[in-house]
Design a protein around this motif. Structure first.
Motif, PDB file in Angstrom:
ATOM      1  N   GLU A 220       0.834  -1.204   0.000  1.00  0.00           N
ATOM      2  CA  GLU A 220       0.000   0.000   0.000  1.00  0.00           C
ATOM      3  C   GLU A 220       0.870   1.257   0.000  1.00  0.00           C
ATOM      4  OE1 GLU A 220      -3.525   2.146  -0.044  1.00  0.00           O
ATOM      5  OE2 GLU A 220      -3.254  -0.020  -0.203  1.00  0.00           O
ATOM      6  N   GLY A 221       0.600   2.163  -0.943  1.00  0.00           N
ATOM      7  CA  GLY A 221       1.330   3.417  -1.031  1.00  0.00           C
ATOM      8  C   GLY A 221       2.635   3.330  -1.795  1.00  0.00           C
ATOM      9  N   GLU A 222       3.007   2.143  -2.284  1.00  0.00           N
ATOM     10  CA  GLU A 222       4.256   1.982  -3.026  1.00  0.00           C
ATOM     11  C   GLU A 222       3.973   1.704  -4.497  1.00  0.00           C
ATOM     12  OE1 GLU A 222       6.700  -0.921  -1.130  1.00  0.00           O
ATOM     13  OE2 GLU A 222       6.727   0.130   0.800  1.00  0.00           O
ATOM     14  N   THR A 223       4.985   1.948  -5.347  1.00  0.00           N
ATOM     15  CA  THR A 223       4.788   1.791  -6.798  1.00  0.00           C
ATOM     16  C   THR A 223       5.649   0.683  -7.400  1.00  0.00           C
ATOM     17  OG1 THR A 223       6.437   3.534  -7.172  1.00  0.00           O
ATOM     18  CG2 THR A 223       4.112   4.198  -7.133  1.00  0.00           C
ATOM     19  N   ASP A 348      -7.202 -10.203  -6.326  1.00  0.00           N
ATOM     20  CA  ASP A 348      -7.190 -11.119  -5.191  1.00  0.00           C
ATOM     21  C   ASP A 348      -6.447 -10.501  -4.002  1.00  0.00           C
ATOM     22  OD1 ASP A 348      -7.941 -13.582  -4.086  1.00  0.00           O
ATOM     23  OD2 ASP A 348      -5.961 -14.432  -4.470  1.00  0.00           O
ATOM     24  N   ILE A 349      -5.269  -9.944  -4.250  1.00  0.00           N
ATOM     25  CA  ILE A 349      -4.474  -9.395  -3.146  1.00  0.00           C
ATOM     26  C   ILE A 349      -4.947  -7.997  -2.735  1.00  0.00           C
ATOM     27  CG2 ILE A 349      -2.661  -8.292  -4.549  1.00  0.00           C
ATOM     28  CD1 ILE A 349      -0.660  -9.458  -2.438  1.00  0.00           C
ATOM     29  N   LYS A 350      -5.620  -7.294  -3.638  1.00  0.00           N
ATOM     30  CA  LYS A 350      -6.111  -5.943  -3.322  1.00  0.00           C
ATOM     31  C   LYS A 350      -7.623  -5.927  -3.073  1.00  0.00           C
ATOM     32  CE  LYS A 350      -2.080  -3.884  -4.245  1.00  0.00           C
ATOM     33  NZ  LYS A 350      -1.282  -3.156  -3.242  1.00  0.00           N
ATOM     34  N   LYS A 351      -8.171  -7.060  -2.723  1.00  0.00           N
ATOM     35  CA  LYS A 351      -9.617  -7.171  -2.492  1.00  0.00           C
ATOM     36  C   LYS A 351     -10.122  -6.140  -1.488  1.00  0.00           C
ATOM     37  CE  LYS A 351     -12.974 -10.557  -0.726  1.00  0.00           C
ATOM     38  NZ  LYS A 351     -13.144 -11.968  -0.271  1.00  0.00           N
ATOM     39  N   TYR A 352      -9.298  -5.834  -0.504  1.00  0.00           N
ATOM     40  CA  TYR A 352      -9.704  -4.886   0.539  1.00  0.00           C
ATOM     41  C   TYR A 352     -10.062  -3.514  -0.036  1.00  0.00           C
ATOM     42  CZ  TYR A 352      -4.990  -2.913   0.114  1.00  0.00           C
ATOM     43  OH  TYR A 352      -3.845  -2.312  -0.365  1.00  0.00           O
ATOM     44  N   ILE A 353      -9.466  -3.146  -1.170  1.00  0.00           N
ATOM     45  CA  ILE A 353      -9.785  -1.857  -1.799  1.00  0.00           C
ATOM     46  C   ILE A 353     -11.237  -1.845  -2.247  1.00  0.00           C
ATOM     47  CG2 ILE A 353      -9.285  -0.350  -3.771  1.00  0.00           C
ATOM     48  CD1 ILE A 353      -6.379  -1.186  -3.573  1.00  0.00           C
ATOM     49  N   LEU A 354     -11.694  -2.944  -2.820  1.00  0.00           N
ATOM     50  CA  LEU A 354     -13.092  -3.049  -3.241  1.00  0.00           C
ATOM     51  C   LEU A 354     -14.020  -2.976  -2.034  1.00  0.00           C
ATOM     52  CD1 LEU A 354     -12.843  -5.977  -5.839  1.00  0.00           C
ATOM     53  CD2 LEU A 354     -12.692  -3.534  -6.289  1.00  0.00           C
ATOM     54  N   ILE A 355     -13.678  -3.715  -0.985  1.00  0.00           N
ATOM     55  CA  ILE A 355     -14.526  -3.739   0.207  1.00  0.00           C
ATOM     56  C   ILE A 355     -14.578  -2.360   0.857  1.00  0.00           C
ATOM     57  CG2 ILE A 355     -14.755  -4.705   2.533  1.00  0.00           C
ATOM     58  CD1 ILE A 355     -13.491  -7.288   1.415  1.00  0.00           C
ATOM     59  N   ASN A 356     -13.422  -1.691   0.973  1.00  0.00           N
ATOM     60  CA  ASN A 356     -13.373  -0.380   1.621  1.00  0.00           C
ATOM     61  C   ASN A 356     -14.149   0.687   0.858  1.00  0.00           C
ATOM     62  OD1 ASN A 356     -11.759  -1.479   3.591  1.00  0.00           O
ATOM     63  ND2 ASN A 356      -9.838  -0.671   2.777  1.00  0.00           N
ATOM     64  N   LYS A 370     -18.331   3.629  -9.503  1.00  0.00           N
ATOM     65  CA  LYS A 370     -17.252   3.708  -8.512  1.00  0.00           C
ATOM     66  C   LYS A 370     -16.225   2.624  -8.770  1.00  0.00           C
ATOM     67  CE  LYS A 370     -16.715   4.889  -3.668  1.00  0.00           C
ATOM     68  NZ  LYS A 370     -17.430   5.123  -2.383  1.00  0.00           N
ATOM     69  N   PHE A 371     -16.685   1.438  -9.147  1.00  0.00           N
ATOM     70  CA  PHE A 371     -15.799   0.329  -9.472  1.00  0.00           C
ATOM     71  C   PHE A 371     -14.834   0.715 -10.590  1.00  0.00           C
ATOM     72  CE2 PHE A 371     -15.132  -3.435 -12.231  1.00  0.00           C
ATOM     73  CZ  PHE A 371     -14.458  -4.267 -11.355  1.00  0.00           C
ATOM     74  N   GLU A 372     -15.353   1.347 -11.627  1.00  0.00           N
ATOM     75  CA  GLU A 372     -14.535   1.700 -12.785  1.00  0.00           C
ATOM     76  C   GLU A 372     -13.469   2.729 -12.460  1.00  0.00           C
ATOM     77  OE1 GLU A 372     -17.476   1.099 -16.622  1.00  0.00           O
ATOM     78  OE2 GLU A 372     -17.646   2.951 -15.454  1.00  0.00           O
ATOM     79  N   GLU A 373     -13.712   3.551 -11.419  1.00  0.00           N
ATOM     80  CA  GLU A 373     -12.776   4.615 -11.076  1.00  0.00           C
ATOM     81  C   GLU A 373     -11.630   4.136 -10.174  1.00  0.00           C
ATOM     82  OE1 GLU A 373     -12.895   7.738 -12.289  1.00  0.00           O
ATOM     83  OE2 GLU A 373     -14.635   7.122 -13.494  1.00  0.00           O
ATOM     84  N   LEU A 374     -11.768   2.990  -9.561  1.00  0.00           N
ATOM     85  CA  LEU A 374     -10.730   2.486  -8.656  1.00  0.00           C
ATOM     86  C   LEU A 374      -9.432   2.250  -9.416  1.00  0.00           C
ATOM     87  CD1 LEU A 374     -12.747  -0.058  -6.478  1.00  0.00           C
ATOM     88  CD2 LEU A 374     -12.118   2.295  -5.914  1.00  0.00           C
ATOM     89  N   MET A 375      -8.300   2.440  -8.711  1.00  0.00           N
ATOM     90  CA  MET A 375      -6.997   2.356  -9.365  1.00  0.00           C
ATOM     91  C   MET A 375      -6.136   1.262  -8.751  1.00  0.00           C
ATOM     92  SD  MET A 375      -6.132   6.403  -9.907  1.00  0.00           S
ATOM     93  CE  MET A 375      -4.982   6.107 -11.242  1.00  0.00           C
ATOM     94  N   PHE A 376      -5.418   0.556  -9.615  1.00  0.00           N
ATOM     95  CA  PHE A 376      -4.502  -0.492  -9.204  1.00  0.00           C
ATOM     96  C   PHE A 376      -3.184  -0.319  -9.959  1.00  0.00           C
ATOM     97  CE2 PHE A 376      -8.691  -2.168  -8.372  1.00  0.00           C
ATOM     98  CZ  PHE A 376      -8.553  -2.877  -7.199  1.00  0.00           C
TER      99      PHE A 376
END
Length: 424
Positions: A220-223, A348-356, A370-376
């Motif tokens: 989280e927070g890293e690139t 799978d590993i960033k599932k928490y972003i969807l839940i939050n 909102k789903f379409e705007e999320l960034m990974f």
């Protein structure tokens, strides 16, 4: 002890062809006093082990082994008002939320005289007459079809099933000679040990995969991730990418159940209940016909499906052309830039972003907009492919282990049906 009134014959024998004898449970087991403490009274350390009924359902399988299992303790400041467990005792969970768990029983194994243990709330503690049972046989007897059918018959309740001691006393148990018991116990124990060995291997692979994913994807927070394959170590930062940039996003639909022309066809129709722990999906519980093509766009192979209502974040890869229901958003990737397997793993590993980001109401919902705007974060396609290939290889090994376990369990079930009498 009451007179034996019935005789039974199994399909498969080891030692002899002597009939099995029937006894009321209350004649060959002594009911001992259990404790009534809850989870709040338990600790990771202490002087008295505590067998919780929930652990009987989920943690112990046939036996609780005091040399292998991690067993909680009762807090030292809590008083004990129950009998202590002995090696060879049977502990039954007297409450279950489903029919399969009714009468789930474990046998106490390798409990030394130096250790103290008690049986907890919603359990029934039984002490067998030693002259009746060979070690480790009783556990298998309690999981036999003949016994389980009787447990189900006497259980009471609707949402939660319960067993009463008074009813248990009259359950009929059928028992062979001591020599036959020992042969059955030895056979099934060796099979259980083999199953456990494969389960441990599967669990080790799953743990390895979990640790690998934490290093192959940015925190989280890293690139950039902690680990990169050699050819990508100078590849620069991963790029934050909105979901809508990955390809076309389609929300599924449900055909009218009043129109039979839509149902029982050649196309799979995926709902969240079809999305289990496996990555790839080839089949669905219900199917629909080509008539639905007039109402909804068909999803191509390798579309990634993500649940966005209720069970947020379940995902899979569609491996056959088909459709999904309205609880699912499908991503049809731009395959020239994005890899389906990589998308699956990063969700799978960033599932928490969807839940939050889902709305908190009676039912959690993550809207399509909102789903379409999320960034990974995404690397280049070659690096996506490399990571996906690595993790897919591990998944294949895990699935192979699960297949072995399922096959061995099926073999054990069939063996028990032949080794134990079936008729009531």
């Amino acid at each position: 002890m009451a007179e034996e009134s019935k005789e039974y014959m199994p399909k498969l024998w080891f030692k002899s062809s002597q009939p099995w004898r029937a006894y009321p449970l209350g004649d060959i087991f002594e009911f001992k006093k259990n404790a009534t403490n809850s989870r709040e009274d338990l600790s990771a350390s202490g002087n008295i082990h505590y067998i919780h009924y929930g652990d009987i359902h989920t943690k112990y399988h046939g036996f609780v082994d005091f040399t292998k299992n991690v067993i909680p303790f009762l807090k030292d400041n809590v008083s004990v008002k129950s009998d202590f467990i002995c090696d060879g005792d049977i502990i039954i969970a007297d409450a279950s939320e489903d029919e399969e768990g009714i009468g789930k029983a474990i046998e106490v194994k390798n409990l030394s005289k130096e250790n103290k243990a008690i049986s907890g709330l919603h359990t029934i503690l039984l002490r067998p007459h030693k002259r009746i049972f060979s070690p480790f046989f009783a556990s298998y007897l309690f999981s036999s079809v003949h016994t389980k059918k009787q447990f189900i018959k006497i259980a009471t309740g609707i949402k939660v099933y319960s067993l009463a001691k008074s009813a248990l006393k009259n359950v009929e148990l059928v028992v062979p000679t001591i020599a036959e018991q020992q042969k059955i116990a030895d056979c099934l124990s060796s099979l259980d040990e083999l199953i456990q060995a494969h389960e441990q291997k599967r669990d080790a692979l799953m743990e390895h995969k979990k640790g690998l994913m934490q290093r192959l994807f940015p925190a989280e927070g890293e690139t950039t991730p902690r680990w990169r394959f050699p050819e990508f170590r100078n590849g620069g930062d991963w790029v934050e990418t909105q979901i809508k940039q990955l390809g076309k996003i389609i929300t599924g639909k449900t055909p009218s159940t009043n129109n039979p022309a839509f149902w029982e066809g050649e196309y799979i129709w995926v709902t969240p209940t079809d999305m289990d722990s496996h990555k790839n999906i080839y089949f669905s519980e219900r199917t629909i016909t080509g008539e639905w093509l007039k109402e909804s766009s068909i999803l191509p192979e390798n579309s990634v499906l993500i649940t966005c209502i209720a069970s947020i974040g379940k995902n899979c890869i569609l491996k056959k052309k088909g459709f999904c229901n309205q609880q699912i958003n499908a991503i049809i990737p731009d395959f020239e830039k994005y890899n389906s397997d990589f998308i699956y793993y990063i969700f799978d590993i960033k599932k928490y972003i969807l839940i939050n980001n889902s709305g908190i109401s009676a039912t959690r919902i993550l809207s399509k907009s909102k789903f379409e705007e999320l960034m990974f974060p995404f690397p280049t396609l070659p690096e996506q492919q490399k990571i996906a290939d690595c993790l897919s290889s591990l998944d294949s090994s895990i699935e192979a282990q699960e297949a072995k376990i399922a096959s061995l369990r099926e073999h054990k079930q069939g063996l028990m049906q032949r080794l134990f009498p079936q008729s009531l």
